[in-house]
Design an enzyme around this catalytic site. Structure first.
Site, PDB file in Angstrom:
ATOM      1  N   ASN A   1      91.134   7.669  89.977  1.00 44.78           N
ATOM      2  CA  ASN A   1      92.154   7.943  90.990  1.00 44.78           C
ATOM      3  C   ASN A   1      93.176   8.951  90.487  1.00 44.78           C
ATOM      4  O   ASN A   1      93.657   9.798  91.249  1.00 44.78           O
ATOM      5  CB  ASN A   1      92.862   6.642  91.373  1.00 44.78           C
ATOM      6  CG  ASN A   1      93.855   6.849  92.501  1.00 44.78           C
ATOM      7  OD1 ASN A   1      93.484   7.076  93.644  1.00 44.78           O
ATOM      8  ND2 ASN A   1      95.138   6.770  92.178  1.00 44.78           N
TER       9      ASN A   1
ATOM     10  N   TYR B   1      81.091  19.657  92.842  1.00 45.45           N
ATOM     11  CA  TYR B   1      80.446  18.352  92.979  1.00 45.45           C
ATOM     12  C   TYR B   1      79.488  18.310  94.171  1.00 45.45           C
ATOM     13  O   TYR B   1      78.307  17.970  94.029  1.00 45.45           O
ATOM     14  CB  TYR B   1      81.514  17.273  93.104  1.00 45.45           C
ATOM     15  CG  TYR B   1      80.973  15.876  93.267  1.00 45.45           C
ATOM     16  CD1 TYR B   1      80.447  15.183  92.180  1.00 45.45           C
ATOM     17  CD2 TYR B   1      80.990  15.241  94.504  1.00 45.45           C
ATOM     18  CE1 TYR B   1      79.947  13.898  92.326  1.00 45.45           C
ATOM     19  CE2 TYR B   1      80.501  13.966  94.664  1.00 45.45           C
ATOM     20  CZ  TYR B   1      79.984  13.296  93.571  1.00 45.45           C
ATOM     21  OH  TYR B   1      79.488  12.029  93.723  1.00 45.45           O
TER      22      TYR B   1
ATOM     23  N   ASN C   1      96.260  16.768  90.828  1.00 44.63           N
ATOM     24  CA  ASN C   1      96.289  18.134  91.334  1.00 44.63           C
ATOM     25  C   ASN C   1      95.280  18.234  92.471  1.00 44.63           C
ATOM     26  O   ASN C   1      94.103  18.535  92.254  1.00 44.63           O
ATOM     27  CB  ASN C   1      95.950  19.121  90.211  1.00 44.63           C
ATOM     28  CG  ASN C   1      96.163  20.565  90.609  1.00 44.63           C
ATOM     29  OD1 ASN C   1      96.245  20.895  91.793  1.00 44.63           O
ATOM     30  ND2 ASN C   1      96.252  21.451  89.634  1.00 44.63           N
TER      31      ASN C   1
ATOM     32  N   HIS D   1      89.849  24.405  80.797  1.00 52.07           N
ATOM     33  CA  HIS D   1      91.102  24.021  80.146  1.00 52.07           C
ATOM     34  C   HIS D   1      91.141  24.509  78.698  1.00 52.07           C
ATOM     35  O   HIS D   1      92.168  25.038  78.238  1.00 52.07           O
ATOM     36  CB  HIS D   1      91.286  22.500  80.191  1.00 52.07           C
ATOM     37  CG  HIS D   1      91.816  21.990  81.487  1.00 52.07           C
ATOM     38  ND1 HIS D   1      91.015  21.824  82.595  1.00 52.07           N
ATOM     39  CD2 HIS D   1      93.055  21.601  81.863  1.00 52.07           C
ATOM     40  CE1 HIS D   1      91.742  21.354  83.598  1.00 52.07           C
ATOM     41  NE2 HIS D   1      92.996  21.210  83.186  1.00 52.07           N
TER      42      HIS D   1
ATOM     43  N   LYS E   1      74.316  11.721  91.194  1.00 55.27           N
ATOM     44  CA  LYS E   1      75.774  11.702  91.325  1.00 55.27           C
ATOM     45  C   LYS E   1      76.453  11.677  89.966  1.00 55.27           C
ATOM     46  O   LYS E   1      77.479  12.337  89.754  1.00 55.27           O
ATOM     47  CB  LYS E   1      76.211  10.506  92.167  1.00 55.27           C
ATOM     48  CG  LYS E   1      75.882  10.648  93.639  1.00 55.27           C
ATOM     49  CD  LYS E   1      76.485   9.507  94.451  1.00 55.27           C
ATOM     50  CE  LYS E   1      76.216   9.711  95.937  1.00 55.27           C
ATOM     51  NZ  LYS E   1      76.813   8.633  96.753  1.00 55.27           N
TER      52      LYS E   1
ATOM     53  N   ARG F   1      91.898  12.430  90.918  1.00 56.48           N
ATOM     54  CA  ARG F   1      91.873  12.851  92.324  1.00 56.48           C
ATOM     55  C   ARG F   1      93.254  13.195  92.858  1.00 56.48           C
ATOM     56  O   ARG F   1      93.367  13.972  93.807  1.00 56.48           O
ATOM     57  CB  ARG F   1      91.253  11.767  93.196  1.00 56.48           C
ATOM     58  CG  ARG F   1      89.762  11.567  93.015  1.00 56.48           C
ATOM     59  CD  ARG F   1      89.194  10.710  94.130  1.00 56.48           C
ATOM     60  NE  ARG F   1      89.804   9.393  94.166  1.00 56.48           N
ATOM     61  CZ  ARG F   1      89.321   8.320  93.560  1.00 56.48           C
ATOM     62  NH1 ARG F   1      88.199   8.423  92.851  1.00 56.48           N
ATOM     63  NH2 ARG F   1      89.923   7.154  93.639  1.00 56.48           N
TER      64      ARG F   1
ATOM     65  N   HIS G   1      91.458  19.784  92.706  1.00 53.88           N
ATOM     66  CA  HIS G   1      90.455  18.748  92.957  1.00 53.88           C
ATOM     67  C   HIS G   1      89.636  19.066  94.197  1.00 53.88           C
ATOM     68  O   HIS G   1      88.413  18.860  94.209  1.00 53.88           O
ATOM     69  CB  HIS G   1      91.118  17.383  93.121  1.00 53.88           C
ATOM     70  CG  HIS G   1      90.185  16.316  93.572  1.00 53.88           C
ATOM     71  ND1 HIS G   1      90.022  15.983  94.910  1.00 53.88           N
ATOM     72  CD2 HIS G   1      89.332  15.516  92.887  1.00 53.88           C
ATOM     73  CE1 HIS G   1      89.119  15.018  95.010  1.00 53.88           C
ATOM     74  NE2 HIS G   1      88.690  14.722  93.812  1.00 53.88           N
TER      75      HIS G   1
ATOM     76  N   SER H   1      85.525  21.630  84.073  1.00 57.82           N
ATOM     77  CA  SER H   1      86.972  21.498  83.949  1.00 57.82           C
ATOM     78  C   SER H   1      87.413  21.526  82.494  1.00 57.82           C
ATOM     79  O   SER H   1      88.407  22.179  82.142  1.00 57.82           O
ATOM     80  CB  SER H   1      87.428  20.204  84.622  1.00 57.82           C
ATOM     81  OG  SER H   1      88.832  20.085  84.598  1.00 57.82           O
TER      82      SER H   1
END
Length: 548
Positions: free
Chosen positions: A413, A431, A419, A458, A443, A416, A423, A454
């Site tokens: 959470n 995704y 940001n 970064h 998945k 999600r 996201h 990500s």
């Protein structure tokens, strides 16, 4: 909880229905023994009953507030979904819902139109709403008071040490040095992103339906677009950063703008290509090509999801814009004073001691407080103030750039809600596209791919900003962050998990600040005459020893 709440309500109901009823079961119309005979109400009795009602109301308040908090977000979400359902003829669609009923998930010409993806609505940022509450605004005032303490502390110490007030701001001057080069580099990136992707898409869209070999034709333009993304937007700014040896803050401005423009250009092409394919399939006489003004607005709008139009506010509040920019500059000076009072004294002399577990542990724990403050300031300055300032100037209506990430009880959470702008891009274009290419059975692999992308981005930003590769953030993000995402998932609802999330978040920021600061100072005080490529990726803080 429900039984207790019902009992409290029953007591309130009985108290309101029978205000004069005695505890011994007497008639409610019977006059109390201590009541005056002329019918006047006893003041002491009224005060006692008022106190009783106040106590019972205070007992009911937590249950009421919890119920409101639990159902408000669900109510708003359901309302948005219902409005989308009505717009789509009673069937709410997402970008890929068209493909769900198809057996072949590689049917590339069946993508849903872009308006069935993310829904934009007019809404305020969460902090703007919370700051209307006095209790929340007081927390904001506490941070301002802490900034004043930092300023006074710095001024007093400088006056004692130097005999005068030192207002040079040398760290800021160094960090934002060579700023004209930053401006010219940004202009080159922006103009190239404005011209080349739009012209490539326009030329492809106009000639696609006339092409005899549409697959080869599209592949050629796709290759040109990839050359632009990689060759111009990726290598061009990187070369400027390294060739001109820009300082850290100037570097991070170019890096963030580089990443933003790459994501914007991808979203523009990704959202408009399916519309052209659908138009060619229907043999329509008109080709849906956005105007230059629509594309230009999108390049400045605080979103990474392209739409031809967005919900707009009626006016621009210039006072609000000025306040947001003023808060951005205030946060910049806040970070300066944090480094000046908390970080530099810690890391400047830390390598006078031999490297040991004790030194490392003390460094991490001493870095937690400044790391946490910097985390809050980056969030407030960038995700709230900067985005809201541009949203207000552009009359951009949807201000949900973040959600209540501070209430998260799971890392899934938190990722999600921290940001929402980034996201959304990762969700729809990384995704969901991964699932569309490799079917929905993968998945976990799709989530792993998103984490990898990500983490690499970064670490790329930090490595280029600091001029060395030290994959602390990559390890924390890719391994610990991904593990916490699966272990501490959305099924964890107890408040203790929110405590655990905050504890790990503070500890992680302390580790990041400690390790990267140690490496920075080690490379400043232990330079190499002719560094090789391995010297840029080999940690120097493990071997550097220096004394003043």
């Amino acid at each position: 909880m429900v039984v207790k709440e019902m009992s409290l309500r029953n007591r309130l109901s009985k108290s309101s229905e029978n205000p004069e009823e005695k505890e011994d079961g007497g008639s409610p119309t019977k006059e109390p023994r201590d009541s005056p005979s002329d019918g006047r109400v006893d003041i002491q009795q009224l005060i006692a009953k008022k106190r009783q009602l106040t106590v019972e109301a205070e007992e009911l308040k937590p249950f009421f507030m919890k119920e409101v908090g639990a159902h408000f977000d669900d109510f708003v979400t359901n309302l948005i979904e219902k409005s989308a359902s009505l717009d789509n003829g009673g069937c709410a669609l997402t970008t890929f819902s068209v493909l769900e009923g198809e057996k072949n998930h590689r049917a590339k010409d069946l993508r849903a139109p872009p308006e069935h993806g993310k829904i934009f609505v007019i809404r305020q940022s969460l902090l703007d709403e919370l700051f209307e509450v006095d209790h929340i605004r007081t927390i904001y005032h506490m941070f301002i008071a802490l900034l004043i303490i930092f300023i006074l502390s710095t001024l007093v110490v400088d006056y004692i040490d130097e005999g005068r007030l030192v207002l040079e701001f040398s760290i800021i001057s160094y960090a934002f040095g060579k700023f004209p080069i930053v401006i010219w580099t940004w202009w080159a990136m922006f103009l190239s992103t404005l011209i080349f992707p739009y012209l490539l898409f326009q030329q492809w869209a106009r000639s696609y339906s006339k092409s005899s070999y549409p697959v080869i034709y599209s592949s050629f333009y796709c290759l040109l677009f990839m050359v632009f993304q990689i060759g111009v937007l990726c290598f061009g700014p990187t070369y400027a950063i390294l060739a001109y040896a820009l300082p850290p803050a100037s570097r991070i401005i170019i890096i963030l703008e580089q990443i933003r423009l790459v994501m914007k250009a991808h979203s523009f092409v990704r959202e408009n290509v399916p519309r052209v394919l659908q138009s060619a399939k229907e043999k329509s006489s008109t080709v849906p090509i956005p105007t230059v003004n629509q594309y230009l607005y999108f390049l400045f709008a605080p979103t990474l999801i392209y739409r031809d139009s967005y919900p707009r506010t009626p006016t621009i509040r210039w006072g609000y814009v000025a306040m947001q920019f003023a808060q951005v500059f205030g946060c910049l000076f806040y970070v300066y004073y944090i480094f000046e009072r908390l970080c530099i004294p810690l890391f400047r002399n830390i390598k006078q001691e031999p490297f040991s577990a004790r030194v490392l542990v003390l460094c991490v724990f001493n870095s937690i407080l400044p790391g946490a403050l910097i985390l809050f300031l980056i969030f407030f300055a960038f995700l709230h103030c900067w985005h809201n300032a541009f949203a207000e100037m552009l009359r951009f209506g949807d201000r949900m750039f973040y959600k209540d990430w501070w209430n998260s009880t799971s890392y899934s959470n938190y990722y999600r809600t921290w940001n929402v702008v980034v996201h959304d891009w990762l969700y729809y274009y990384a995704y969901k596209d991964f699932l569309w290419l490799f079917t929905k059975r993968f998945k976990s692999a799709a989530m792993l791919a998103v984490f990898a992308v990500s983490a690499v981005v970064h670490e790329y930003a930090l490595a280029l900003c600091l001029s060395f590769f030290y994959p602390v953030l990559f390890v924390l993000f890719m391994f610990f962050g991904m593990a916490f995402n699966f272990i501490v998932n959305d099924s964890r609802k107890w408040p203790i998990w929110n405590v655990m999330m905050w504890t790990s978040l503070f500890a992680g920021n302390g580790v990041i600040l400690c390790f990267y600061s140690q490496e920075w100072y080690a490379r400043q005080h232990c330079p190499l005459k002719d560094p090789t490529f391995l010297d840029y990726i080999r940690p120097r803080s493990w071997t550097c020893r220096y004394v003043f």
